[in-house]
Scaffold this active site. Structure first.
Site, short mmCIF file in Angstrom:
data_model
loop_
_atom_site.label_atom_id
_atom_site.label_comp_id
_atom_site.label_asym_id
_atom_site.label_seq_id
_atom_site.Cartn_x
_atom_site.Cartn_y
_atom_site.Cartn_z
N ALA A 159 91.52 64.09 7.66
CA ALA A 159 91.75 63.08 8.68
C ALA A 159 90.54 62.91 9.58
CB ALA A 159 92.98 63.45 9.51
N GLY A 160 89.33 63.06 8.99
CA GLY A 160 88.10 62.74 9.72
C GLY A 160 87.78 61.27 9.52
N ALA A 178 86.20 59.74 7.24
CA ALA A 178 86.38 59.23 5.88
C ALA A 178 87.86 59.01 5.57
CB ALA A 178 85.76 60.20 4.86
N GLY A 179 88.68 60.02 5.81
CA GLY A 179 90.10 59.92 5.49
C GLY A 179 90.79 58.82 6.29
N PHE A 224 66.03 57.62 15.73
CA PHE A 224 66.42 58.84 15.02
C PHE A 224 65.36 59.11 13.95
CE2 PHE A 224 70.87 60.77 14.79
CZ PHE A 224 71.00 60.81 16.15
N ASP A 232 86.59 73.25 1.26
CA ASP A 232 87.82 73.31 0.46
C ASP A 232 87.86 72.24 -0.63
OD1 ASP A 232 88.66 75.32 2.13
OD2 ASP A 232 90.02 74.07 3.30
N GLN A 240 71.33 70.56 4.44
CA GLN A 240 70.41 70.22 5.52
C GLN A 240 70.49 71.23 6.66
OE1 GLN A 240 70.91 66.61 8.34
NE2 GLN A 240 69.16 66.16 7.03
N HIS A 277 69.53 71.59 10.42
CA HIS A 277 69.13 70.81 11.59
C HIS A 277 68.21 71.69 12.42
CE1 HIS A 277 69.31 68.40 15.19
NE2 HIS A 277 70.05 67.50 14.58
N LEU A 299 75.02 72.65 17.72
CA LEU A 299 74.02 71.59 17.63
C LEU A 299 73.59 71.07 19.00
CD1 LEU A 299 72.72 69.74 15.38
CD2 LEU A 299 74.29 68.02 16.21
N GLU A 307 69.82 65.53 17.77
CA GLU A 307 68.48 64.99 17.58
C GLU A 307 68.14 64.00 18.71
OE1 GLU A 307 67.58 64.12 13.50
OE2 GLU A 307 66.52 62.30 14.08
N ARG A 342 64.50 65.90 9.14
CA ARG A 342 64.98 67.20 9.60
C ARG A 342 64.45 68.37 8.78
NH1 ARG A 342 71.12 65.20 10.97
NH2 ARG A 342 70.48 64.03 12.81
N HIS A 395 73.71 72.40 8.66
CA HIS A 395 74.29 71.24 9.32
C HIS A 395 75.07 70.33 8.38
CE1 HIS A 395 74.72 68.28 12.42
NE2 HIS A 395 73.99 67.38 11.80
N GLU A 424 81.77 63.64 3.83
CA GLU A 424 80.77 64.69 3.58
C GLU A 424 81.04 65.51 2.33
OE1 GLU A 424 79.43 66.73 7.07
OE2 GLU A 424 78.44 68.30 5.89
N ARG A 464 69.41 64.09 4.19
CA ARG A 464 70.04 62.94 4.85
C ARG A 464 69.30 62.57 6.14
NH1 ARG A 464 73.53 62.58 9.24
NH2 ARG A 464 74.03 64.79 9.41
N LEU A 507 77.84 59.45 9.37
CA LEU A 507 79.02 58.76 9.89
C LEU A 507 79.16 57.41 9.17
CD1 LEU A 507 78.65 59.45 13.71
CD2 LEU A 507 80.50 60.26 12.23
#
Ligand SMILES: Cc1cc2nc3c(=O)[nH]c(=O)nc-3n(C[C@H](O)[C@H](O)[C@H](O)COP(=O)(O)OP(=O)(O)OC[C@H]3O[C@@H](n4cnc5c(N)ncnc54)[C@H](O)[C@@H]3O)c2cc1C
Length: 618
Positions: free
Chosen positions: A12-13, A15-16, A127, A230, A249, A251, A261, A264, A295, A368, A401, A412, A418
């Site tokens: 449920a991030g 993407a989901g 960035f 997972d 990656q 960071h 973190l 950046e 990075r 990261h 991810e 990346r 995101l």
């Protein structure tokens, strides 16, 4: 317990949730709903949804909006391919760059409160690796919301999902994925409800894996505790492959003793890295882009300074290793710093007790982001690679991810993740909607997946495994029992040791000897111990040790695949720096590694469309 859904979304991030929303908003779903066919979609998350790691994203989301400076998708496309050291699939990167603007505008319409320019447009900041005119000069491309863009995105998407009536199963942990190898199709998942302690067999013709990254493979990481790979491990255990897992990656600016973190954005707003002598060293390594080079370049520069004896010890542990450098943010005007970097300032104050308007802050590279993951097409369909072609697993999708559509290649760029999660998450939702429209779950609840199918066996096996995990709980109370020594072992200790091992063998730099050593320790010591673990309490309801055991088993499975792929790639590219193969080798390795759980690696050619590999100087 048994349920049947049109689609299950695991995670449920960004993407989901993007997938769930685009599923509900698709023409196909709406037409079905007009006909009275209600979609049955379940979003399963091992966390309460708003605790997903997306909420920690700080700096920004990339799109060539051109609100601050002239920009165009072609430049973004070029930067993404170059940033990924030419291991990027160019068809996917083209979609990423072309559809970025639409993605960000949609997020704004869904409620993301972006920071603004003076004339009211979405504000954008610099960035690393984002340039104009094909690398000629830096460009401000990352749309931001102070330094809390992920929090904004997660909350907005979640609220929209609630508005659309999306069904959630929160604090359910997915343990297994049922893929019928003969039919090459998915049957559903097995999930453990951490509240009731029950195992559920959840059948579906469509499953999206959106479980996020795997930073917890390493001890020093910016990732939250749930990022235990997972989804990638589920796929490996289902007999499928993972792609490019060797690319992790680091960071450059993790806060010294925690790995947390410091975005950046702290360098984008004027922060500078300095060595023990106070020298701003990045100009020596990346004359054009300095502190905002890609990075991997900055992380290796830090490592080179440390190896040359110009590192500093964490001031909290002055006798400790001199493996940090300074982040000097004192040139940033304090009022501006508080306005645009509130999260960074708070983190430094709270966790290091320092004031970044006056003090230099100790930092070191922190694990990261996983560039590799579950191989997917640009429509988010999971496939395996063999006999020189892609074989799609019907009904199985991945996004975010944990997936690898290969827009990030070997490294990346900031802000692209995101974007990847929201954009390809949405495409996953659309793909699922098309497939569900052809074959919705029947209202009478009848299952089209046979009884006694693979999924039933997996459910039973998991139920038995759960029983075994708690059956020996009492042994822990018996000091003289032979089992007593074993019972002092636990998942947390094991994860700590795995993290230290991965830090010392694979972080930033590696070689064959380090990889082999790590493989040996994992196979001979850590895996056997992981298989012996059991719970110290006999109950299954709200027993976090149970999921911790399954998580560390997943981490080990993924670590093995990662080490296998790292051993097979005899070159240095992007985030993977092999000291024994220091150069990039396009003749042999301009290809994606496809690794399975049995240690087999095959190579899939990179999709090159219109950009031939160049060197990658910054
Ligand atoms: C500190 C930090 C800062 C970042 N800043 C930026 C940035 O500024 N810009 C940028 O582009 N990117 C940034 N990133 C990267 C970016 O945030 C992530 O790559 C992205 O948010 C991942 O989204 P996701 O939906 O794939 O996964 P996540 O948001 O991690 O969500 C994973 C979901 O999967 C669920 N899950 C996992 N395993 C299971 C299981 N077994 N059973 C059930 N559910 C499960 C979890 O509960 C969770 O809901 C940052 C990352 C970090 C760690």
């Amino acid at each position: 317990m048994e349920e049947m859904y049109d689609a299950i979304i695991v995670g449920a991030g960004a993407a989901g949730l993007s997938a769930a929303l685009s599923f509900y908003r698709s023409d196909e779903t709406r037409q079905n709903m007009d006909l009275g066919i209600e979609p049955k979609v379940l979003v399963i998350s091992k966390l309460q949804s708003l605790r997903s790691h997306t909420g920690s994203a700080e700096g920004g989301i990339a799109a060539s909006l051109g609100n601050e400076q002239p920009d165009c998708w072609q430049w973004h496309y070029y930067d993404t391919v170059k940033g990924g050291d030419w291991l990027v699939d160019q068809d996917a990167a083209k979609i990423l760059a072309q559809e970025a603007t639409k993605t960000v505008v949609n997020l704004e319409h869904d409620g993301v409160a972006f920071s603004r320019t003076n004339d009211g447009h979405i504000a954008q900041r610099r960035f690393g690796g984002h340039t104009k005119d094909y690398g000629k000069a830096p460009v401000e491309r990352a749309a931001y919301a102070a330094d809390r863009v992920g929090h904004q995105i997660l909350h907005s998407l979640w609220q929209q999902c609630i508005g659309h009536g999306v069904e959630f199963a929160e604090e359910w942990y997915v343990t297994d994925l049922a893929v019928d190898q003969d039919e090459q199709q998915v049957q559903g998942v097995i999930a453990f409800d951490t509240h009731s302690g029950e195992v559920h067999v959840v059948r579906a013709h469509n499953v999206l894996i959106a479980t996020g990254g795997a930073g917890r493979l390493f001890h020093t990481t910016s990732n939250s505790w749930d990022l235990t790979g997972d989804g990638m491990s589920l796929v490996l255990r289902a007999g499928l492959q993972c792609e490019d897992t060797e690319f992790v990656q680091f960071h450059p600016t993790g806060l010294a003793h925690t790995g947390i973190l410091l975005s950046e954005a702290s360098r984008a707003e004027g922060g500078t890295l300095r060595n023990a002598d106070g020298v701003a060293f990045m100009q020596n390594y990346a004359p054009e882009h300095g502190d905002l080079a890609a990075r991997d370049v900055v992380s290796r520069a830090i490592r080179a300074e440390v190896d040359a004896g110009r590192g500093i010890a964490d001031p909290r542990d002055p006798e400790g290793p001199r493996d940090c450098v300074w982040l000097d943010m004192t040139a940033i005007e304090p009022g501006h710093m508080l306005a645009v970097l509130p999260q960074v300032v708070e983190t430094i104050q709270k966790y290091a007790g320092l004031d970044p308007t006056k003090d230099w802050v100790p930092v070191k590279p922190t694990a990261h982001y996983t560039m590799g993951g579950i191989p997917v097409t640009t429509d988010a369909e999971v496939y395996t690679w063999h006999d020189g072609e892609r074989h799609i697993i019907e009904g199985l999708y991945a996004a975010g991810e944990c997936s690898c559509v290969s827009v990030h290649g070997a490294n990346r760029l900031g802000g692209n993740s995101l974007l990847d999660a929201c954009l390809f998450g949405s495409r996953a939702g659309e793909s699922i909607a098309r497939r569900v429209a052809e074959n919705p779950v029947l209202d009478d609840g009848s299952t089209i997946i046979d009884e006694d199918a693979l999924i039933d066996h997996l459910g039973q096996d998991r139920q038995d495994a759960l029983h075994d995990l708690v059956a020996h709980a009492d042994d822990a109370e018996q000091p003289e029992a032979e089992a007593a020594e074993e019972t002092t072992d636990n998942a947390y200790k094991l994860q700590e040791q795995l993290g230290q091992l991965m830090d010392s063998s694979l972080a930033v730099l590696t070689d064959a000897a380090a990889i082999e050593r790590a493989q040996q320790v994992i196979t001979d010591e850590l895996v056997p111990r992981a298989m012996q673990l059991h719970s110290h309490a006999e109950y299954t309801s709200f027993n976090q040790e149970i999921t911790a055991i399954w998580e560390v088993q997943n981490l080990l499975k993924l670590a093995q695949a990662m080490l296998t792929a790292s051993a097979a790639r005899h070159e240095s590219r992007g985030s993977l720096k092999r000291l024994d193969y220091p150069e990039r080798d396009d003749a042999s390795f301009l290809a994606h590694s496809m690794t399975d759980a049995d240690g087999n690696v095959v190579w899939q050619p990179v999709h090159i469309i219109d950009m031939k590999p160049e060197s990658r100087e910054y």
